[in-house]
Design an enzyme around this catalytic site. Structure first.
Site, PDB file in Angstrom:
ATOM      1  NE  ARG A 102       7.873   1.675   1.319  1.00 18.14           N
ATOM      2  CZ  ARG A 102       8.454   1.181   2.408  1.00 18.14           C
ATOM      3  NH1 ARG A 102       8.283   1.767   3.566  1.00 18.14           N
ATOM      4  NH2 ARG A 102       9.213   0.100   2.333  1.00 18.14           N
TER       5      ARG A 102
ATOM      6  CE1 TYR B 190      14.632   2.532   0.078  1.00 21.60           C
ATOM      7  CE2 TYR B 190      12.589   3.808   0.034  1.00 21.60           C
ATOM      8  CZ  TYR B 190      13.575   3.088  -0.625  1.00 21.60           C
ATOM      9  OH  TYR B 190      13.510   2.940  -1.980  1.00 21.60           O
TER      10      TYR B 190
ATOM     11  CD  GLU C 180      18.493  -5.444  -7.683  1.00 20.07           C
ATOM     12  OE1 GLU C 180      17.889  -5.427  -6.584  1.00 20.07           O
ATOM     13  OE2 GLU C 180      18.454  -4.509  -8.502  1.00 20.07           O
TER      14      GLU C 180
ATOM     15  NE  ARG D 145      -1.522   2.206  -9.233  1.00 17.99           N
ATOM     16  CZ  ARG D 145      -0.357   2.482  -9.783  1.00 17.99           C
ATOM     17  NH1 ARG D 145      -0.080   2.024 -10.988  1.00 17.99           N
ATOM     18  NH2 ARG D 145       0.523   3.222  -9.149  1.00 17.99           N
TER      19      ARG D 145
END
Length: 384
Positions: free
Chosen positions: A174, A349, A301, A178
């Site tokens: 995922r 997910y 987080e 580039r």
């Protein structure tokens, strides 16, 4: 003939399915244990700063599904938003996803796209790994050890609580690589964030005369009237009281802090070094660049294994979890009068657009089953 339906959970799945059934003339009740709708995409104005905060972590809507895009825009005004993620690693700030700028900065080069492609393929990627079986093997074959250890190894270890060599290769697929300077995190045609937040959007979806909503209401089987069909968007194992054991999830802890001014200059800053305990810092005013705020609200987080009282975020889906999932799914298929939907109900997910697509399809399948006089399926989208 109008039927009675009970939606357990007022997140995207329950809201979208409930709205479609209500529009078809059926009576829908929605019960939600929390004091708000929207599930984990809940947003609210921070009382101290006025900033729209993504309470359970940031959500950027992105999709190639034009029907889904039209659907959400019918219930909220979306503003264009492009997710440009940065990462701090080894004392420097880099651009993610790994792109030509990242590669040139990291290796102190000025390569053109074809040169960078050849450099990664010939000098970095481990082509001796023919069939990657783990996240680590996939990364080593795909981008090589240097980029992997700088940007993915530590972050992944913190996010999942285990070595990347223990995770499936599919997770890394995922993450794009580039060979141009495009730093847009997503590829999709349609990208944006609702101007008034996701909670207002879900409230709009639930605003129908055939829908009755009750917040702060824990599901009680006694609430299910005779002939009522239940759509369960809670944890699949929770429907059975976790009697076979609990499916594993990762959860998140958030450490809020405020700042006078602009703390990091971007919405999301990842931290790739394993020595830094948090995975990322999000600065929420940057999720609404059309607004202007002098102060700032940020969240560090931290990822960890979910305990029974925690909010489940990411299904682990390793070998042990899949074995337990197989048992729960088999039991679920034998149930009558209930359908399991959404991220938790199918232990998968799901991005927001996929959640809405599946909810729309589930509602249509339900209406088709009613018309044909057939059984409403336990799963519209199998968990395995």
């Amino acid at each position: 003939m109008a039927r009675d339906f009970l939606m357990v959970g007022a997140g995207l799945s329950g809201a979208v399915v409930g709205r479609a059934l209500a529009e078809a003339g059926h009576r829908v009740r929605v019960v939600e244990a929390r004091d708000h709708v929207g599930g984990n995409c809940h947003t609210r104005r921070d009382p101290e700063t006025g900033i729209m905060v993504h309470v359970y972590g940031p959500h950027i809507f992105h999709t190639d599904d034009e029907e889904v895009w039209d659907y959400v825009n019918a219930h909220a005004r979306f503003r264009p938003y492009m997710n440009r993620v940065k990462t701090t690693a080894r004392g420097e700030v880099f651009s993610l996803p790994v792109n030509l700028h990242t590669i040139n900065q990291f290796f102190r080069r000025t390569m053109r796209p074809d040169e960078a492609r050849a450099f990664i393929a010939e000098q970095q990627a481990d082509r001796s790994i023919l069939e990657p079986h783990s996240f680590e093997e996939q990364a080593l074959r795909f981008i090589g050890r240097d980029l992997y250890e700088a940007f993915f190894k530590g972050y992944t270890q913190k996010q999942w609580g285990c070595a990347p060599s223990e995770l499936p290769a599919s997770i890394l697929k995922r993450l794009p690589l580039r060979f141009n300077y495009d730093d847009n995190y997503f590829f999709h045609r349609f990208q944006g964030i609702p101007e008034e937040g996701y909670t207002a959007m879900v409230e709009g979806i639930l605003d129908h005369p055939n829908i009755a909503l009750r917040l702060n209401t824990v599901f009680d089987p006694a609430q299910v009237g005779e002939g009522t069909h239940v759509f369960w968007s809670g944890p699949l194992d929770g429907w059975f009281g976790y009697d076979l054991g609990r499916l594993g999830y990762r959860t998140l802890d958030f450490e809020r802090f405020t700042y006078r001014g602009d703390y990091q200059g971007c919405a999301v800053m990842n931290y790739g070094d394993v020595e830094v305990p948090w995975t990322r810092i999000t600065e929420h005013k940057h999720f609404a660049p059309w607004e202007h705020h002098a102060g700032s609200v940020c969240y560090r987080e931290y990822s960890r294994a979910a305990r029974p009282d925690d909010i489940p975020y990411y299904p682990i889906r390793q070998v042990a979890e899949k074995a337990l999932l197989t048992d729960y799914a088999a039991r679920a298929r034998k149930e009558r009068g209930v359908s399991f939907i959404g991220r938790l109900g199918t232990y998968r997910y799901l991005d927001m657009d996929v959640t809405i697509r599946e909810a729309l399809d589930s509602a249509r399948a339900t209406l088709a089953a009613l018309k044909q006089g057939s059984r409403i399926p336990a799963f519209f989208h199998p968990p395995l």
